[in-house]
Design an enzyme around this catalytic site. Sequence first.
Site, PDB file in Angstrom:
ATOM      1  N   TYR A 174       1.289  -0.940   0.160  1.00 36.61           N
ATOM      2  CA  TYR A 174       0.295  -0.017   0.117  1.00 36.61           C
ATOM      3  C   TYR A 174       0.905   1.041   0.065  1.00 36.61           C
ATOM      4  CZ  TYR A 174      -2.364   3.829   1.529  1.00 36.61           C
ATOM      5  OH  TYR A 174      -2.978   5.553   1.488  1.00 36.61           O
TER       6      TYR A 174
ATOM      7  N   LYS B 171       5.570   9.689   2.833  1.00 33.81           N
ATOM      8  CA  LYS B 171       5.281   9.882   4.591  1.00 33.81           C
ATOM      9  C   LYS B 171       6.707   9.228   6.006  1.00 33.81           C
ATOM     10  CE  LYS B 171       1.044  10.865   4.186  1.00 33.81           C
ATOM     11  NZ  LYS B 171       1.375  12.432   4.405  1.00 33.81           N
TER      12      LYS B 171
ATOM     13  N   SER C 106      -6.147  13.747   8.792  1.00 31.29           N
ATOM     14  CA  SER C 106      -6.851  13.687   7.667  1.00 31.29           C
ATOM     15  C   SER C 106      -8.409  13.883   7.844  1.00 31.29           C
ATOM     16  CB  SER C 106      -6.180  11.837   7.363  1.00 31.29           C
ATOM     17  OG  SER C 106      -7.203  11.301   9.032  1.00 31.29           O
TER      18      SER C 106
ATOM     19  N   CYS D 222      -9.962  16.877   6.549  1.00 36.74           N
ATOM     20  CA  CYS D 222     -10.355  18.113   6.715  1.00 36.74           C
ATOM     21  C   CYS D 222     -10.129  18.534   5.379  1.00 36.74           C
ATOM     22  CB  CYS D 222      -8.977  18.605   8.190  1.00 36.74           C
ATOM     23  SG  CYS D 222      -9.479  18.129   9.541  1.00 36.74           S
TER      24      CYS D 222
ATOM     25  N   ASP E  66       0.161  18.277   0.284  1.00 36.10           N
ATOM     26  CA  ASP E  66       0.750  17.268   0.934  1.00 36.10           C
ATOM     27  C   ASP E  66       1.829  17.224   2.529  1.00 36.10           C
ATOM     28  OD1 ASP E  66      -0.639  14.410   3.150  1.00 36.10           O
ATOM     29  OD2 ASP E  66       1.246  13.558   1.705  1.00 36.10           O
TER      30      ASP E  66
ATOM     31  N   ARG F  76      -7.187   5.354  -3.932  1.00 40.94           N
ATOM     32  CA  ARG F  76      -6.491   6.949  -3.955  1.00 40.94           C
ATOM     33  C   ARG F  76      -6.344   7.004  -5.863  1.00 40.94           C
ATOM     34  NH1 ARG F  76      -3.767   9.728   0.214  1.00 40.94           N
ATOM     35  NH2 ARG F  76      -4.416   8.191   2.175  1.00 40.94           N
TER      36      ARG F  76
END
Length: 597
Positions: A197, A206, A248, A250, A277, A375
Amino acid sequence: MTDNAKLKKWVADMAELCSPDKVVWLDGSEEERKRLEAEGVAAGELTPLDQKKFPGCYYHRTDPRDVARTEHLTFICTQDQEDAGPTNLWMSPAEGYQRASDILEGSMTGRTMYVIPFSMGPVGSAFSKIGVQLTDSIYVCLNMRIMTRIGKPVLDVLRYDGEFTKCLHGKAELDPERRLILHFPEDNTIWSVGSGYGGNALLGKKCLSLRIASWQARQEGWLAEHMLILGIEDPKGRVEYVTAAFPSACGKTNLAMLIPPDGLKAKGYKVWTVGDDIAWLRVGADGRLWAVNPEAGFFGVAPGTNSKSNPTALATVHKNTIFTNVLLGDDKTVWWEDGEGAPPASGTDWQGKPWKPGMKDEAGKPVLGAHPNSRFTAPFHQCPSASPKADDPKGVPISAIIFGGRRARLAPLVYQTFDWDHGVYAGATVASERTAAQYGKQGEVRRDPMAMLPFCGYNMGEYFSHWIQMGKRIPNPPKVFHVNWFRRDENNKFLWPGYGENLRVLEWILARTRGEGKASQTPIGWVPTPDALDLTGLNLPAGTMDKLLAVDPAEWKAELEDHEKFFAKFQGNVSPSLTRQGTLLAERLEAVATANR
Ligand code: OXD
Ligand code: MN
């Protein structure tokens, strides 16, 4: 491909551990993309979409047990547990390498190990960091091509002795019981095993750009943040940039791609997207804070993306896009819940099962075609609002930093903090609330400081201190604001329409950075007067602005107690400057209470 001895040795060592049949270095060429796509299709990893309707687009489905970031399997591996802090899971480096090696050992037999040299940030920019990802997933290779700058130019910058983050990714058996996402900041290394993922497997995102980069940023005197970057061009042609951090759900991607609402169109505003991001922020020679988006694409959540919430995103994903875990129509189109247009007559859902519109499960609940975290991965430059400055190696100067959360009550639509330290306090106490309708127990608050809770690669107490220290290093710092698009009335209805209308708030924010814009002082900061926002064409019911902007000292006193409880988690490791901000807020609230007595 490279003269970098360290890189060559590391690749050889990792190949020895994982035993792939072959090792292939990616150069980033177009020819290579076509070859990888063809291999991905042949291996069943990718399904081509209808190439007339979606040129260059592919579909991928991950294992149904592998559809989101797995925070409970994500570790910071430092010699001293204290360095990971109370908000991260910790493992010793020795244990981390051992446990992951046990899973990775021989796991690439029968597979190819791809070597992806990549740059986070424009290649060669002083902001940028180089990583090299090893992976046995073609899907990961194709996503990394979109999300980062890869290949030969990166090796040219790395030269024979350059530093890079060593990123090892192996799918292994994709078994959640044998999955680990490990960060070794002291070794500039990331090992991810057992997941395909995106958030776990695209290690530039990240893992490198937030967890490892935040560690480096503290040592090197900059900030790596979970923030969008946006440029707002005003009618005079002046473009000013803001960053914004939201937990997340928002609407970060929506705000980054905002389209001016009808009522403000006549003014001639234009919004430019720099990033949706991640922001890397450094102090410029002019004493301002400058930001770069280290990514080169969007890895956006599909469900909820429609022509009202984000027409720009829809326009971005019509070509050269990889769709993951959405509904795949039998006609080779894609669809997702709360999207655009009718679903295909039949298709295959995110779990690989046959699907038809209106299907219900045994409990009578609709069967989702797309996973809620499905996604799209799309190249940045396909975005109609892509800023021409997005590739600028020196970044863009930031006028305002905006923090926000989802709060049904308490937080007004917007407020301006009094100074940098107060802004850091507002960021450190960001929270998002669960609502009865959507998230279970109403009113339950999860603190998510600077929206970095799952992404800060070190002790968050130290992270707050680093933010405070940064304020001393920026001669001309951005002003800091807090927004809340999600305040509700007594009937639990949203008071603010959100989406494009949020530009009205951004307009006030920018006015305030110039020392303009009407505001009243409250204990929590400067709040717009009810007539301060341009509401042309909005027709809100009478009294709505008063409700949106109200600051209730009693509610804030209770909130303050919760801040204190949250800071107590850090066992004395919270900067006195931040604690002082809590005391000042308490005093201001008390002063108002006394005046009202
Ligand atoms: C993301 C996230 O995928 O924040 O951007 O989880
Ligand atoms: Mn994110």
